[in-house]
Motif scaffolding. Structure first.
Motif, PDB file in Angstrom:
ATOM      1  N   ASP A 135      32.189 -66.411 -21.008  1.00 28.34           N
ATOM      2  CA  ASP A 135      32.941 -67.098 -20.183  1.00 28.34           C
ATOM      3  C   ASP A 135      34.414 -66.996 -20.583  1.00 28.34           C
ATOM      4  O   ASP A 135      35.232 -67.074 -19.521  1.00 28.34           O
ATOM      5  CB  ASP A 135      32.540 -68.606 -20.154  1.00 28.34           C
ATOM      6  CG  ASP A 135      31.149 -68.724 -19.680  1.00 28.34           C
ATOM      7  OD1 ASP A 135      30.533 -67.558 -18.956  1.00 28.34           O
ATOM      8  OD2 ASP A 135      30.549 -69.981 -19.632  1.00 28.34           O
ATOM      9  N   VAL A 136      34.690 -67.026 -21.644  1.00 27.79           N
ATOM     10  CA  VAL A 136      36.164 -67.154 -22.141  1.00 27.79           C
ATOM     11  C   VAL A 136      36.962 -65.776 -22.087  1.00 27.79           C
ATOM     12  O   VAL A 136      38.108 -65.594 -21.563  1.00 27.79           O
ATOM     13  CB  VAL A 136      36.558 -67.622 -23.530  1.00 27.79           C
ATOM     14  CG1 VAL A 136      37.891 -67.513 -23.848  1.00 27.79           C
ATOM     15  CG2 VAL A 136      36.080 -69.064 -23.838  1.00 27.79           C
ATOM     16  N   VAL A 137      36.277 -64.702 -22.135  1.00 26.11           N
ATOM     17  CA  VAL A 137      36.907 -63.208 -22.095  1.00 26.11           C
ATOM     18  C   VAL A 137      37.607 -63.091 -20.470  1.00 26.11           C
ATOM     19  O   VAL A 137      36.666 -63.157 -19.449  1.00 26.11           O
ATOM     20  CB  VAL A 137      35.809 -61.992 -22.102  1.00 26.11           C
ATOM     21  CG1 VAL A 137      36.556 -60.790 -22.071  1.00 26.11           C
ATOM     22  CG2 VAL A 137      35.407 -62.480 -23.639  1.00 26.11           C
ATOM     23  N   ASP A 138      38.779 -63.174 -20.547  1.00 27.59           N
ATOM     24  CA  ASP A 138      39.385 -62.941 -19.346  1.00 27.59           C
ATOM     25  C   ASP A 138      39.728 -61.487 -18.808  1.00 27.59           C
ATOM     26  O   ASP A 138      41.037 -60.943 -18.894  1.00 27.59           O
ATOM     27  CB  ASP A 138      40.845 -63.958 -19.354  1.00 27.59           C
ATOM     28  CG  ASP A 138      41.659 -63.994 -18.227  1.00 27.59           C
ATOM     29  OD1 ASP A 138      40.743 -63.951 -17.071  1.00 27.59           O
ATOM     30  OD2 ASP A 138      42.806 -64.055 -18.303  1.00 27.59           O
ATOM     31  N   VAL A 139      38.586 -60.955 -18.459  1.00 24.90           N
ATOM     32  CA  VAL A 139      38.706 -59.531 -17.820  1.00 24.90           C
ATOM     33  C   VAL A 139      37.788 -59.485 -16.625  1.00 24.90           C
ATOM     34  O   VAL A 139      36.800 -60.187 -16.784  1.00 24.90           O
ATOM     35  CB  VAL A 139      38.268 -58.597 -19.090  1.00 24.90           C
ATOM     36  CG1 VAL A 139      39.524 -58.286 -19.933  1.00 24.90           C
ATOM     37  CG2 VAL A 139      37.133 -58.481 -19.534  1.00 24.90           C
ATOM     38  N   PRO A 140      37.652 -58.677 -15.826  1.00 22.70           N
ATOM     39  CA  PRO A 140      36.873 -58.285 -14.884  1.00 22.70           C
ATOM     40  C   PRO A 140      35.384 -58.452 -15.277  1.00 22.70           C
ATOM     41  O   PRO A 140      35.056 -57.823 -16.456  1.00 22.70           O
ATOM     42  CB  PRO A 140      37.183 -57.097 -14.210  1.00 22.70           C
ATOM     43  CG  PRO A 140      38.728 -56.956 -14.236  1.00 22.70           C
ATOM     44  CD  PRO A 140      38.911 -57.448 -15.965  1.00 22.70           C
ATOM     45  N   ASP A 142      32.932 -56.350 -14.847  1.00 22.90           N
ATOM     46  CA  ASP A 142      32.275 -55.045 -15.246  1.00 22.90           C
ATOM     47  C   ASP A 142      32.930 -54.560 -16.476  1.00 22.90           C
ATOM     48  O   ASP A 142      32.388 -53.485 -16.903  1.00 22.90           O
ATOM     49  CB  ASP A 142      32.533 -54.257 -13.786  1.00 22.90           C
ATOM     50  CG  ASP A 142      33.987 -53.917 -13.623  1.00 22.90           C
ATOM     51  OD1 ASP A 142      34.742 -54.664 -14.148  1.00 22.90           O
ATOM     52  OD2 ASP A 142      34.343 -53.000 -12.803  1.00 22.90           O
ATOM     53  N   GLN A 143      33.897 -55.403 -16.986  1.00 20.13           N
ATOM     54  CA  GLN A 143      34.436 -54.745 -18.115  1.00 20.13           C
ATOM     55  C   GLN A 143      34.141 -55.679 -19.573  1.00 20.13           C
ATOM     56  O   GLN A 143      34.538 -55.336 -20.455  1.00 20.13           O
ATOM     57  CB  GLN A 143      35.995 -54.636 -18.137  1.00 20.13           C
ATOM     58  CG  GLN A 143      36.505 -53.456 -16.989  1.00 20.13           C
ATOM     59  CD  GLN A 143      38.075 -53.464 -16.793  1.00 20.13           C
ATOM     60  OE1 GLN A 143      38.778 -53.799 -17.908  1.00 20.13           O
ATOM     61  NE2 GLN A 143      38.392 -53.068 -15.684  1.00 20.13           N
ATOM     62  N   LYS A 144      33.564 -56.740 -19.302  1.00 15.34           N
ATOM     63  CA  LYS A 144      33.370 -57.792 -20.113  1.00 15.34           C
ATOM     64  C   LYS A 144      32.562 -57.379 -21.519  1.00 15.34           C
ATOM     65  O   LYS A 144      32.393 -57.626 -22.559  1.00 15.34           O
ATOM     66  CB  LYS A 144      32.670 -58.946 -19.615  1.00 15.34           C
ATOM     67  CG  LYS A 144      33.702 -59.975 -18.887  1.00 15.34           C
ATOM     68  CD  LYS A 144      33.121 -61.310 -18.482  1.00 15.34           C
ATOM     69  CE  LYS A 144      34.301 -62.288 -18.136  1.00 15.34           C
ATOM     70  NZ  LYS A 144      33.696 -63.659 -18.007  1.00 15.34           N
ATOM     71  N   GLY A 145      31.602 -56.094 -20.929  1.00 14.50           N
ATOM     72  CA  GLY A 145      30.593 -55.580 -21.966  1.00 14.50           C
ATOM     73  C   GLY A 145      31.212 -54.778 -23.171  1.00 14.50           C
ATOM     74  O   GLY A 145      30.658 -54.666 -24.202  1.00 14.50           O
ATOM     75  N   ARG A 146      32.579 -54.382 -22.799  1.00 13.86           N
ATOM     76  CA  ARG A 146      33.262 -53.727 -23.898  1.00 13.86           C
ATOM     77  C   ARG A 146      33.590 -54.759 -24.909  1.00 13.86           C
ATOM     78  O   ARG A 146      33.894 -54.264 -26.228  1.00 13.86           O
ATOM     79  CB  ARG A 146      34.797 -53.367 -23.206  1.00 13.86           C
ATOM     80  CG  ARG A 146      34.469 -52.199 -22.413  1.00 13.86           C
ATOM     81  CD  ARG A 146      35.840 -51.967 -21.708  1.00 13.86           C
ATOM     82  NE  ARG A 146      36.813 -51.466 -22.885  1.00 13.86           N
ATOM     83  CZ  ARG A 146      38.254 -51.652 -22.875  1.00 13.86           C
ATOM     84  NH1 ARG A 146      38.531 -52.410 -21.895  1.00 13.86           N
ATOM     85  NH2 ARG A 146      38.797 -51.543 -23.949  1.00 13.86           N
TER      86      ARG A 146
END
Length: 213
Positions: A135-140, A142-146
């Motif tokens: 929830d905290v990762v502030d990216v789209p 479809d890119q969170k899995g990186r």
């Protein structure tokens, strides 16, 4: 280099701890015997999260080999989220077989160099905290899995079967691996190491330290 009161929701399926006598493991010409884990004394006060990990059958890795150092990055602000996610948790927990393998790795390392220790940066991680990271990762999306595994899919950390580690010397100083913790670019990926060496992004000593690790 990533090698990367809260409800605990570990699903220990494929990594279910074994129960039984000591297991003898042979490494080349060296033999290491890992005993049944020493349980924490009943009069030792544990944090809520640590108590839940123990109840789930997870093992404090330092019960098996006290030479293993622990510095949980997600119990500090020194991580890519700049957030303390673990609170009072300061010890690394793993399912029993994984903890034993880590203890044997430390034993084997000390046969090569008695001044070196494995340092654990992250170990078992509750799914609830995995969700907070997601929830905290502030990216789209479809890119969170990186950066972090989708909590719906779980990760090996959620089963207590993965550790993020580095090596430290007798002075507790980390060996130079060429990257910081939670670095996600090509420089941190083993498959690009020789390319990075050729491009002078990694030194021969840094590559040697990685290979030792």
């Amino acid at each position: 280099m990533r090698l990367l009161a809260i409800a605990l929701s570990f699903a220990l399926i494929q990594c279910k701890p074994s129960v039984g006598p000591s297991k003898e493991i042979v490494l080349n010409t060296d033999t290491a015997v890992v005993d049944t884990p020493i349980q924490a004394s009943d009069n030792v006060e544990l944090s809520v999260l640590e108590s839940k990990m123990k109840q789930a059958g997870l093992i404090n890795v330092q019960w098996l080999n006290p030479n293993i150092a622990v510095d949980l990055k997600y119990s500090t602000l020194d991580n890519f989220l700049n957030t303390d996610l673990y609170g009072e948790l300061e010890h690394a927990y793993l399912e029993e077989n994984t903890a034993k393998k880590l203890a044997v790795a430390q034993h084997y390392l000390n046969t090569k160099n008695p001044d070196l220790s494995i340092k654990v940066w992250d170990a078992a991680r509750p799914v609830s905290i995995q969700q907070r990271m997601w929830d905290v990762v502030d990216v789209p999306v479809d890119q969170k899995g990186r950066f972090v595994s989708n909590p719906k899919n779980h990760s090996l950390h959620n089963y207590g079967c993965a550790v993020d580690v580095t090596l430290i010397g007798k002075d507790n100083k980390e060996l130079d691996m060429g990257t910081a913790f939670d670095q996600f670019d090509s420089l941190a990926q083993p498959k690009y190491e020789y390319l990075m060496l050729q491009r002078n992004k990694l030194s021969a000593q840094q590559l040697s330290n990685r290979k030792l690790l």
